[in-house]
Design a protein around this motif. Structure first.
Motif, PDB file in Angstrom:
ATOM      1  N   SER A 210     -67.865 -59.434  32.162  1.00  0.00           N
ATOM      2  CA  SER A 210     -67.469 -59.194  33.547  1.00  0.00           C
ATOM      3  C   SER A 210     -68.382 -58.196  34.241  1.00  0.00           C
ATOM      4  CB  SER A 210     -66.022 -58.702  33.598  1.00  0.00           C
ATOM      5  OG  SER A 210     -65.886 -57.439  32.981  1.00  0.00           O
ATOM      6  N   SER A 211     -69.131 -57.406  33.471  1.00  0.00           N
ATOM      7  CA  SER A 211     -70.072 -56.463  34.070  1.00  0.00           C
ATOM      8  C   SER A 211     -71.358 -57.143  34.526  1.00  0.00           C
ATOM      9  CB  SER A 211     -70.405 -55.354  33.064  1.00  0.00           C
ATOM     10  OG  SER A 211     -70.959 -55.920  31.882  1.00  0.00           O
ATOM     11  N   ASP A 212     -71.561 -58.396  34.120  1.00  0.00           N
ATOM     12  CA  ASP A 212     -72.745 -59.154  34.517  1.00  0.00           C
ATOM     13  C   ASP A 212     -72.569 -59.613  35.962  1.00  0.00           C
ATOM     14  OD1 ASP A 212     -74.764 -60.982  34.978  1.00  0.00           O
ATOM     15  OD2 ASP A 212     -74.451 -62.098  33.126  1.00  0.00           O
ATOM     16  N   PRO A 213     -73.444 -59.203  36.881  1.00  0.00           N
ATOM     17  CA  PRO A 213     -73.289 -59.606  38.283  1.00  0.00           C
ATOM     18  C   PRO A 213     -73.243 -61.115  38.467  1.00  0.00           C
ATOM     19  CG  PRO A 213     -74.922 -57.852  38.080  1.00  0.00           C
ATOM     20  CD  PRO A 213     -74.594 -58.296  36.683  1.00  0.00           C
ATOM     21  N   CYS A 245     -67.657 -53.621  41.280  1.00  0.00           N
ATOM     22  CA  CYS A 245     -68.675 -53.444  40.246  1.00  0.00           C
ATOM     23  C   CYS A 245     -68.290 -52.368  39.232  1.00  0.00           C
ATOM     24  CB  CYS A 245     -70.032 -53.125  40.870  1.00  0.00           C
ATOM     25  SG  CYS A 245     -70.092 -51.568  41.778  1.00  0.00           S
ATOM     26  N   SER A 252     -67.139 -58.799  38.028  1.00  0.00           N
ATOM     27  CA  SER A 252     -68.025 -59.715  38.728  1.00  0.00           C
ATOM     28  C   SER A 252     -67.302 -60.735  39.594  1.00  0.00           C
ATOM     29  CB  SER A 252     -68.905 -60.465  37.723  1.00  0.00           C
ATOM     30  OG  SER A 252     -68.104 -61.155  36.783  1.00  0.00           O
ATOM     31  N   SER A 253     -65.966 -60.750  39.536  1.00  0.00           N
ATOM     32  CA  SER A 253     -65.246 -61.761  40.320  1.00  0.00           C
ATOM     33  C   SER A 253     -64.166 -61.195  41.228  1.00  0.00           C
ATOM     34  CB  SER A 253     -64.629 -62.813  39.391  1.00  0.00           C
ATOM     35  OG  SER A 253     -63.744 -62.210  38.461  1.00  0.00           O
TER      36      SER A 253
END
Length: 291
Positions: A210-213, A245, A252-253
């Motif tokens: 989830s930390s991946d943009p 963020c 990311s969502s």
């Protein structure tokens, strides 16, 4: 729009001829200041616009991709936090449960018990949650067809459940994407239950941190939200954060908090118009024509 049975959560009524309801909050409960800030901000926005609202957050995200990922404050502390928000803002609250024991504990605090998508077919969990007397929100599994949710409805009704709504949160497309099939909304609604559209989880990329943009597409939230309301839903499920963020889950969502008011203005205007239409699916006759 065809009416569905009404699910009542505190003063909020979901389904029937009632207006669109917002189910919103952070993906997972974080520190108290963050939780209370988000709850107060959502309370102010929804109060100003007259939007019925249910606060959502999870005390435990039990399906994180990595064992080292933050899961939440867990059951005891999480329920205390939800109870505080419920009392402070006089808002119904909803959270996930993962076992029969959790269902019983959560039923003493929350207004709606939620069954996560991955657990929607676990009969013992669904039945135990229904037996608490709290209404349920069951998320349709990413692996399940909308017609197959008829079995979930039967389980809840057989257990004497006092209200059920079904949530569309996307269907697995291969291994790297989810697809929102708008056909599922009238299909599930035809089962006689209110239907919810989870617009933020639909836009997550499964298996991506989830930390991946690139792990989500929150910029598409307004587009899919409008489409779902146009198809006819009773509630819109939106995970939000003041700084997505920095969110501790689904960073990311989650939809930016500062854009929520604009989103609500759009979907509420559309909902008011849609409710004047008859969206009942036409029946196909023996000759193949719609009647």
């Amino acid at each position: 729009m065809p009416t569905s049975p009404v699910l009542e959560a505190g003063k909020v009524k979901i389904g029937g001829d009632n207006p669109l309801v917002l189910i919103a909050g952070p993906c997972v409960m974080e520190d108290r200041d963050t939780n209370m800030y988000l709850a107060e901000a959502l309370w102010r926005i929804t109060s100003e616009l007259g939007v019925p609202w249910v606060f959502k957050s999870s005390y435990d995200k039990g399906n994180r991709g990595l064992g080292t990922s933050y899961r939440g404050p867990m059951l005891e502390e999480g329920l205390k936090g939800l109870a505080e928000i419920r009392e402070e803002f006089q808002v119904p609250v909803i959270t996930d449960v993962h076992s029969r024991q959790e269902a019983r504990a959560a039923s003493g605090v929350v207004d709606i018990i939620q069954i996560p998508a991955y657990l929607c077919m676990q009969t013992s969990l669904v039945v135990a949650a229904a037996e608490t007397g709290r209404p349920l929100n069951v998320k349709k599994g990413q692996f399940l067809s909308p017609r197959a949710t008829a079995g979930i409805v039967q389980k809840v009704e057989g257990a004497g459940g006092r209200g059920l709504m079904l949530t569309e949160r996307g269907t697995v497309f291969g291994y790297g994407d989810l697809v929102a099939d708008m056909r599922s909304l009238p299909t599930m609604r035809s089962l006689g239950v209110p239907v919810v559209f989870d617009v933020t989880h639909v836009l997550r990329r499964p298996g991506t941190p989830s930390s991946d943009p690139g792990g989500g597409q929150p910029e598409l939230v307004p587009h899919l939200a409008r489409a779902a309301v146009g198809a006819g839903v009773d509630a819109l499920f939106v995970e939000t954060h003041q700084e997505p963020c920095r969110g501790r889950c689904d960073a990311s969502s989650m939809y930016p908090l500062h854009l929520m008011k604009e989103l609500l203005l759009q979907v509420m205007a559309l909902d008011e118009m849609v409710r004047q239409w008859d969206l009942t699916p036409r029946q196909r006759s023996a000759d193949g024509f719609l009647r």
